[in-house]
Design an enzyme around this catalytic site. Structure first.
Site, mmCIF file in Angstrom:
data_model
loop_
_atom_site.group_PDB
_atom_site.id
_atom_site.type_symbol
_atom_site.label_atom_id
_atom_site.label_comp_id
_atom_site.label_asym_id
_atom_site.label_seq_id
_atom_site.Cartn_x
_atom_site.Cartn_y
_atom_site.Cartn_z
ATOM 1 N N ASN A 77 43.990 38.831 37.696
ATOM 2 C CA ASN A 77 42.643 38.424 38.092
ATOM 3 C C ASN A 77 42.634 37.011 38.662
ATOM 4 O O ASN A 77 43.340 36.123 38.173
ATOM 5 C CB ASN A 77 41.690 38.519 36.895
ATOM 6 C CG ASN A 77 41.572 39.944 36.400
ATOM 7 O OD1 ASN A 77 41.956 40.874 37.098
ATOM 8 N ND2 ASN A 77 41.055 40.125 35.197
ATOM 9 N N ASP A 117 39.772 35.319 38.806
ATOM 10 C CA ASP A 117 38.627 34.605 38.227
ATOM 11 C C ASP A 117 39.106 33.658 37.108
ATOM 12 O O ASP A 117 40.295 33.604 36.792
ATOM 13 C CB ASP A 117 37.565 35.602 37.723
ATOM 14 C CG ASP A 117 38.070 36.473 36.571
ATOM 15 O OD1 ASP A 117 38.563 35.907 35.572
ATOM 16 O OD2 ASP A 117 37.975 37.713 36.646
ATOM 17 N N HIS A 135 48.236 36.622 40.846
ATOM 18 C CA HIS A 135 47.717 36.766 42.206
ATOM 19 C C HIS A 135 46.908 35.548 42.659
ATOM 20 O O HIS A 135 46.116 35.644 43.586
ATOM 21 C CB HIS A 135 46.888 38.054 42.315
ATOM 22 C CG HIS A 135 47.735 39.286 42.273
ATOM 23 N ND1 HIS A 135 47.255 40.548 41.991
ATOM 24 C CD2 HIS A 135 49.063 39.451 42.489
ATOM 25 C CE1 HIS A 135 48.239 41.427 42.031
ATOM 26 N NE2 HIS A 135 49.345 40.796 42.322
ATOM 27 N N SER A 151 45.013 49.366 36.842
ATOM 28 C CA SER A 151 45.427 50.706 37.294
ATOM 29 C C SER A 151 46.946 50.795 37.435
ATOM 30 O O SER A 151 47.477 51.867 37.676
ATOM 31 C CB SER A 151 44.765 51.024 38.640
ATOM 32 O OG SER A 151 45.149 50.059 39.596
HETATM 33 P P1 OAD Z 1 42.048 48.199 39.728
HETATM 34 O O1 OAD Z 1 40.667 48.196 40.295
HETATM 35 O O2 OAD Z 1 43.123 48.873 40.493
HETATM 36 O O3 OAD Z 1 42.025 48.859 38.274
HETATM 37 C C1 OAD Z 1 41.042 48.491 37.335
HETATM 38 C C2 OAD Z 1 41.317 49.223 36.049
HETATM 39 O O4 OAD Z 1 40.355 48.774 35.109
HETATM 40 C C3 OAD Z 1 41.178 50.760 36.155
HETATM 41 O O5 OAD Z 1 42.289 51.374 35.519
HETATM 42 C C4 OAD Z 1 39.879 51.029 35.398
HETATM 43 O O6 OAD Z 1 39.897 52.289 34.724
HETATM 44 C C5 OAD Z 1 39.894 49.891 34.382
HETATM 45 N N1 OAD Z 1 38.576 49.509 33.815
HETATM 46 C C6 OAD Z 1 37.354 49.615 34.367
HETATM 47 N N2 OAD Z 1 36.421 49.145 33.509
HETATM 48 C C7 OAD Z 1 37.072 48.719 32.395
HETATM 49 C C8 OAD Z 1 36.666 48.125 31.152
HETATM 50 N N3 OAD Z 1 35.409 47.869 30.871
HETATM 51 N N4 OAD Z 1 37.646 47.841 30.248
HETATM 52 C C9 OAD Z 1 38.959 48.082 30.507
HETATM 53 N N5 OAD Z 1 39.387 48.650 31.646
HETATM 54 C C10 OAD Z 1 38.467 48.957 32.586
HETATM 55 O O7 OAD Z 1 42.413 46.671 39.425
HETATM 56 P P2 OAD Z 1 43.836 46.013 39.174
HETATM 57 O O8 OAD Z 1 44.772 46.947 38.489
HETATM 58 O O9 OAD Z 1 43.581 44.687 38.563
HETATM 59 O O10 OAD Z 1 45.569 42.398 44.144
HETATM 60 O O11 OAD Z 1 44.312 45.796 40.664
HETATM 61 C C11 OAD Z 1 45.503 45.130 40.876
HETATM 62 C C12 OAD Z 1 45.471 44.341 42.144
HETATM 63 O O12 OAD Z 1 45.012 45.130 43.239
HETATM 64 C C13 OAD Z 1 44.512 43.184 42.157
HETATM 65 O O13 OAD Z 1 44.997 42.018 41.520
HETATM 66 C C14 OAD Z 1 44.344 42.914 43.610
HETATM 67 C C15 OAD Z 1 44.071 44.339 44.024
HETATM 68 O O14 OAD Z 1 44.141 44.643 45.306
HETATM 69 C C16 OAD Z 1 45.541 41.539 45.182
HETATM 70 O O15 OAD Z 1 44.518 41.115 45.654
HETATM 71 C C17 OAD Z 1 46.912 41.136 45.656
#
Ligand code: OAD
Length: 227
Positions: free
Chosen positions: A88, A90, A105, A178
């Protein structure tokens, strides 16, 4: 000595603070195509648009508050030696009180130079404008975040040493990611040898050796740690 607790987190950790995740059904980030706002090509095509996008993200994160999950994780520093490795950009973990956070990131709260090999990096105080130039090399300043196609500083040496130190009684939490984006997702392999491992996510990807806790981080974490 306190037990080690290593937390690898993604956008889901901040979802309950109102900061949207990335991989929503429409595949857009805040209604924009990823390639327009998070790639070097998008930046080259329309830097003004990219700067406006990140300035809006900065405003919305400034208006968001740490949620129950951030707060429990910060409180756990009383009992554990906690290391956060987050994707994140943030500052909600820090605002909840977390003191040891690696931002794989980058951060919305830092600015750097578009020449990625330049050492310039400073705290972000006001929105970046076209024409704001790097004091080292005179290139345009940009948000200090990692875009698709750019190298990630994985800090492998430091993290492997942490995994080694915590292998016998450390806890590894994977929260709200994810696990689709590499190399960041390979963090899971570094900490696989830890004995106690949990994945916390409403739509969890099953991982070998991990206990799956399906649900929102803000619900699960307080229960898991009786906080
Ligand atoms: P994703 O949007 O790919 O995944 C978010 C995950 O959070 C999913 O598995 C959801 O099921 C889960 N989720 C949603 N609400 C939730 C909650 N209340 N509690 C727990 N989990 C919850 O986001 P990231 O995996 O962070 O990279 O994505 C990785 C990277 O892709 C980011 O850092 C960014 C993006 O493109 C760059 O910008 C380089």
């Amino acid at each position: 000595m306190k037990r080690h607790l290593v937390v690898y987190s993604g956008a889901g950790l901040s979802a309950e603070s109102g900061v949207p995740t990335f991989r929503t059904d429409n595949g857009l980030w805040e209604n924009h195509k990823i390639e327009d706002v998070a790639t070097p090509a998008g930046w080259k095509r329309n830097p003004d648009f990219v700067l406006k996008f990140y300035s809006d993200r900065l405003d919305s994160v400034r208006n968001a508050q740490p949620n129950a999950a951030h707060k429990v994780l910060a409180k756990l520093e009383n009992d554990f030696d906690v290391t956060h490795i987050t994707q994140n950009i943030d500052d909600l973990l820090e605002r909840a009180g977390a003191t040891n956070v690696i931002h794989l990131h980058g951060s919305l709260f830092k600015r750097s130079c578009q020449q990625r090999n330049c050492i310039y990096e400073e705290d972000q105080t006001e929105a970046i404008r076209l024409g704001d130039l790097c004091p080292m090399c005179n290139s345009q300043i940009r948000p200090s975040v990692v875009w698709f196609g750019e190298a990630v500083d994985m800090q492998r040496g430091k993290l492997k040493s942490l995994a080694w130190k915590s292998r016998s009684d450390g806890i590894f939490l994977v929260v709200g990611t994810s696990l689709k984006v590499y190399p960041a997702a390979s963090i899971v392999d570094i900490f696989r040898s830890l004995k106690t491992k949990y994945i916390i996510d409403p739509s969890p990807i099953p991982l070998d050796g991990f206990k799956v806790l399906a649900g929102k981080a803000g619900d699960i974490l307080p229960k898991l740690f009786h906080a």
